[in-house]
Motif scaffolding. Sequence first.
Motif, PDB file in Angstrom:
ATOM      1  N   LEU A 131      -7.189   3.486  -2.948  1.00 24.34           N
ATOM      2  CA  LEU A 131      -5.820   3.846  -2.567  1.00 24.34           C
ATOM      3  C   LEU A 131      -5.476   3.456  -1.135  1.00 24.34           C
ATOM      4  CD1 LEU A 131      -5.510   7.324  -4.328  1.00 24.34           C
ATOM      5  CD2 LEU A 131      -4.495   5.147  -5.054  1.00 24.34           C
ATOM      6  N   THR A 132      -6.485   3.140  -0.315  1.00 26.72           N
ATOM      7  CA  THR A 132      -6.205   2.702   1.060  1.00 26.72           C
ATOM      8  C   THR A 132      -6.028   1.192   1.177  1.00 26.72           C
ATOM      9  OG1 THR A 132      -8.536   2.475   1.695  1.00 26.72           O
ATOM     10  CG2 THR A 132      -7.509   4.635   2.041  1.00 26.72           C
ATOM     11  N   ASP A 136      -2.577  -0.140   1.737  1.00 31.46           N
ATOM     12  CA  ASP A 136      -2.154   0.190   3.103  1.00 31.46           C
ATOM     13  C   ASP A 136      -2.585  -0.898   4.076  1.00 31.46           C
ATOM     14  OD1 ASP A 136      -0.727   2.646   3.542  1.00 31.46           O
ATOM     15  OD2 ASP A 136      -2.501   3.762   2.935  1.00 31.46           O
ATOM     16  N   ARG A 179      -1.366   8.064  -3.614  1.00 28.26           N
ATOM     17  CA  ARG A 179      -2.104   7.908  -2.358  1.00 28.26           C
ATOM     18  C   ARG A 179      -1.823   9.078  -1.424  1.00 28.26           C
ATOM     19  NH1 ARG A 179       0.148   7.612   2.689  1.00 28.26           N
ATOM     20  NH2 ARG A 179      -0.758   6.138   4.136  1.00 28.26           N
ATOM     21  N   CYS A 226       1.871   4.423  -7.140  1.00 21.21           N
ATOM     22  CA  CYS A 226       0.596   4.356  -6.447  1.00 21.21           C
ATOM     23  C   CYS A 226       0.710   4.974  -5.055  1.00 21.21           C
ATOM     24  CB  CYS A 226       0.109   2.911  -6.367  1.00 21.21           C
ATOM     25  SG  CYS A 226      -1.650   2.787  -5.962  1.00 21.21           S
ATOM     26  N   TYR A 227       1.818   4.732  -4.373  1.00 20.28           N
ATOM     27  CA  TYR A 227       2.001   5.306  -3.037  1.00 20.28           C
ATOM     28  C   TYR A 227       2.074   6.832  -3.097  1.00 20.28           C
ATOM     29  CZ  TYR A 227       3.673   6.299   1.614  1.00 20.28           C
ATOM     30  OH  TYR A 227       3.789   6.820   2.885  1.00 20.28           O
ATOM     31  N   SER A 229     -10.544   6.993  -3.424  1.00 16.88           N
ATOM     32  CA  SER A 229     -10.063   7.101  -2.045  1.00 16.88           C
ATOM     33  C   SER A 229      -9.977   5.732  -1.384  1.00 16.88           C
ATOM     34  CB  SER A 229     -10.989   8.009  -1.219  1.00 16.88           C
ATOM     35  OG  SER A 229     -10.951   9.322  -1.709  1.00 16.88           O
ATOM     36  N   TYR A 282       3.455  -0.632   1.773  1.00 18.57           N
ATOM     37  CA  TYR A 282       2.507  -0.322   0.693  1.00 18.57           C
ATOM     38  C   TYR A 282       3.088  -0.734  -0.659  1.00 18.57           C
ATOM     39  CZ  TYR A 282      -1.003   2.566  -1.795  1.00 18.57           C
ATOM     40  OH  TYR A 282      -2.035   3.021  -2.600  1.00 18.57           O
ATOM     41  N   LEU A 312      -5.009  11.578  -0.900  1.00 17.27           N
ATOM     42  CA  LEU A 312      -5.698  11.475   0.382  1.00 17.27           C
ATOM     43  C   LEU A 312      -5.400  12.637   1.325  1.00 17.27           C
ATOM     44  CD1 LEU A 312      -5.360   7.646   1.115  1.00 17.27           C
ATOM     45  CD2 LEU A 312      -7.305   8.865   0.123  1.00 17.27           C
TER      46      LEU A 312
END
Length: 199
Positions: free
Chosen positions: A35-36, A39, A97, A93-94, A32, A57, A101
Motif C-alpha cells: 500500500l506504500t 505513494d 491505504r 486503494c488510497y 503494508s 497516489y 496504515l
Amino acid sequence: MVIPKRVDTSLTGRIDDLEKAFAAGAYLSAISLALTIPDICGDRLYPERKNETRRRYVDWFNAYVAFNYLDKKSLVTNGAITTSKYYFSGEDCYQLRCVYLHQGINATDPKPGKTSYNLIQFRVFSSGPGSCDHIGETTLVAAGKTTRQVDLDLMKFIRCLKSGVEQFLREYPQMNADNGSGNYLYGPVLDFENGRELP
C-alpha cells in the motif's frame, strides 16, 4: 568490526521485499508495504504536486495498476476500452491505504467520489493459475443499511502492483533510485547480521 549491509530501498528492492514477505506468510507486512508503493511512485512521478498526496497516489495507481481490475460492464470497442469502470480503483486503494496504515483496519468510509466500499479485504489462496476477486453487498433490512465489500486475491494484487512498477520503470528508469540518505551509515536499514567482518 562489522561493515553493515545496506538494505536495497529502491522500487525494485521494495518489490523484492514485498514478495519475500508474502512468501514467508507475513501477509500484514506484505499488505503494508504494497500500500506504500503507489505513494512512492506518485511522489517521484509528480514531484511538483507536494501537497496532493491523494491525487498523486490515485493517478499513479489508475495509470499503472487499475486496468487489472476492469469491471466486466466496461465498454470495449475494436479491442480498445472506450469507457471504463474499475471495481478496484486508485480511490479505493488510497482509502484502504489510509485506514490500514493509520488505524490498522480495512473498513473504509464510503463517500461520493472516493470509495464505495465499506470493507476491503484480501484473501490468500493456495498457489494456482486462477484468482478469485469478489464484490458483495449485505443489506440489513431492519437498519435500512447496505454494506458493500470487495475481496481481493492478495497474490494477484502483488503481481499487478509489480507489473505496474515494472512498466513505470520502463518509462522512467531513473525513478528506481534508492532515495535513502546519501550517507551510507544513515540509510533506512543497516543489516549488521549479514554484514561483512573486517579482518
